[in-house]
Scaffold this active site. Sequence first.
Site, PDB file in Angstrom:
ATOM      1  N   HIS B 212     -90.633 -35.132 -27.181  1.00 22.96           N
ATOM      2  CA  HIS B 212     -89.227 -35.059 -27.598  1.00 22.96           C
ATOM      3  C   HIS B 212     -88.510 -34.094 -26.659  1.00 22.96           C
ATOM      4  CE1 HIS B 212     -86.044 -34.623 -30.861  1.00 22.96           C
ATOM      5  NE2 HIS B 212     -85.822 -33.525 -30.165  1.00 22.96           N
ATOM      6  N   CYS B 245     -78.678 -28.118 -30.901  1.00 24.05           N
ATOM      7  CA  CYS B 245     -79.403 -27.113 -31.671  1.00 24.05           C
ATOM      8  C   CYS B 245     -78.481 -25.938 -31.924  1.00 24.05           C
ATOM      9  CB  CYS B 245     -80.658 -26.639 -30.926  1.00 24.05           C
ATOM     10  SG  CYS B 245     -81.489 -25.264 -31.766  1.00 24.05           S
TER      11      CYS B 245
END
Lengths: 327, 327
Positions: B212, B245
């Site tokens: 990922h 994020c």
Amino acid sequence: MKPWSGDGRPIFINEVGPRDGFQVESAFVPTDEKVGLINALSEAGLSKIEVTAFVSPKAIPALRDAEVVLNEIQRNPDVVYTALVPNVRGAERAIESRADELNLVMSASDSHNLSNLRMTREQSFSGLMQVAGVADASEVRVNISLSCAFGCPMEGDVPEDTVFHWCERFIEEAGANGVTLCDTTGMAYPSQVARMTEAFIARWPKTELTLHFHNTRGMGLANIIAAIDSGVTRFDASFGGLGGCPYAPGASGNVCTEEVVHALELMGYRTSINLDALMGVSRRLPSLVGHDLPSQLLKAGKRLDLHAPPPDFAEIRERALARNMPS
Amino acid sequence: MKPWSGDGRPIFINEVGPRDGFQVESAFVPTDEKVGLINALSEAGLSKIEVTAFVSPKAIPALRDAEVVLNEIQRNPDVVYTALVPNVRGAERAIESRADELNLVMSASDSHNLSNLRMTREQSFSGLMQVAGVADASEVRVNISLSCAFGCPMEGDVPEDTVFHWCERFIEEAGANGVTLCDTTGMAYPSQVARMTEAFIARWPKTELTLHFHNTRGMGLANIIAAIDSGVTRFDASFGGLGGCPYAPGASGNVCTEEVVHALELMGYRTSINLDALMGVSRRLPSLVGHDLPSQLLKAGKRLDLHAPPPDFAEIRERALARNMPS
């Protein structure tokens, strides 16, 4: 040897932003700023800098100060200062201004050459031959950049035979010291890059081969690593990721110098570039060109530029640890 | 075998946008739009789709419709529908809604785990053990995603021993069917990826390994190719490049699914994804999330999406050719 680990292998970066980047900007970057940027790039350790273009000031007003810039920069003996020249007049101006190298350009695609240079490829090539003669007489190096070597935004795929036909004429007829294969609009992909650069190096091992990628479709760095895996050590890149192509709307800029250096240095390649100094130079650009830059590294910082934890972190930790205590 | 040419090797893409992308959006994507997008992704040929997360609607209101979405989508038997679950309650809800797989998450970094999950890593792991037990009792597959496996935005490098310590516990204690190594904030670089994935595969050859990556610093595709070169065949990606994020400001999203598919298919890998259909799905996103997407491919088009020559092209060519005529 796998390409993922550089093991100290040297890679040479040609910073093309002052020419290839600034030429498409609508804002005129003041001459003293250009000189300051180029001096800072020299200090940061770039191998080569494409300083300007000796073109008609009417055609590209952004570079109308070519002579002044090339005359006023401080010369670092470790840096090659190159300049784009479109014709004999440009070559004479560049040589007069003590360019270390002349960079000549034509396109592998007929449609792109006509659109961009308003000449057929044969006409462009005979112009290049004249310029090469002028350079040779003055003992100045010649590099020839072949646009659309990995595809043309109007024609699509350009046959590899066509690309190598022009490379052959550059090297064997015009006596070019170096050739740059340009992915003008970001059409190159890694398997194509690996195949073509291997073939080039096998055929002309003594010619200085440079690769020029755009990150238009996100493949810039992958293409660079594919080229390295085939033996290439020289790459064009543009600080901040400046650049573009008017014939391919939506096409983003050149691969970003600081991103390329950041990635290759992490992998253990040796670019000899001071990344912090380079990022400092790129940070000056937005206010000069009047817009944000494509560089993601300038936004995110280097991988080990750390962030503070959330303000209530101590409290979060304390509460978590308290759950482990006997109640 | 060099990684540049895929030679028909299969690559499996897990589309994480509906969960990992939408969860950070401030706009709520209407439930029927989510269902329509996921159905279109299924038709486009994705191998796996992370449909939603069974979390508290207060914590992540964007995914408050988890049950409805998972119940209303059309199930394609070739697609694995996975859902993120943070705890036993979430696992029960996901199993009730017939998720094919539960995706559990914790972080390799103590600071990131505390900031993101408000637990120590040991606390998170004992939670995961309970969830794995629930999944096992219902014969539902378990994948465990390890955040910050390539570095933590607060702590910096995470020792590889720490990463493998948690992988070992996921596989050997929790019995995970699959493990995802997550580069949560784009800190991974190709030599690190090659080294770590080789070590993982050597140690746990039977565990389904997924990688990922985020494209925060422009290394996403290069990291994918480095992982492929080490034997990895499964990758997370997010349509349009959605994602981010909150603990790393400026960090851009996941690698963009359409860019990954575009590049890998050009290289000869077989993703079994219909790229045009996928790009059609991604084009619906800006109006749903209310902003532009990071996807460069959506802006520039595929490499052979050609552009018209300039409007005066015929005239340019005629004038150029006239120069060759005897006067």
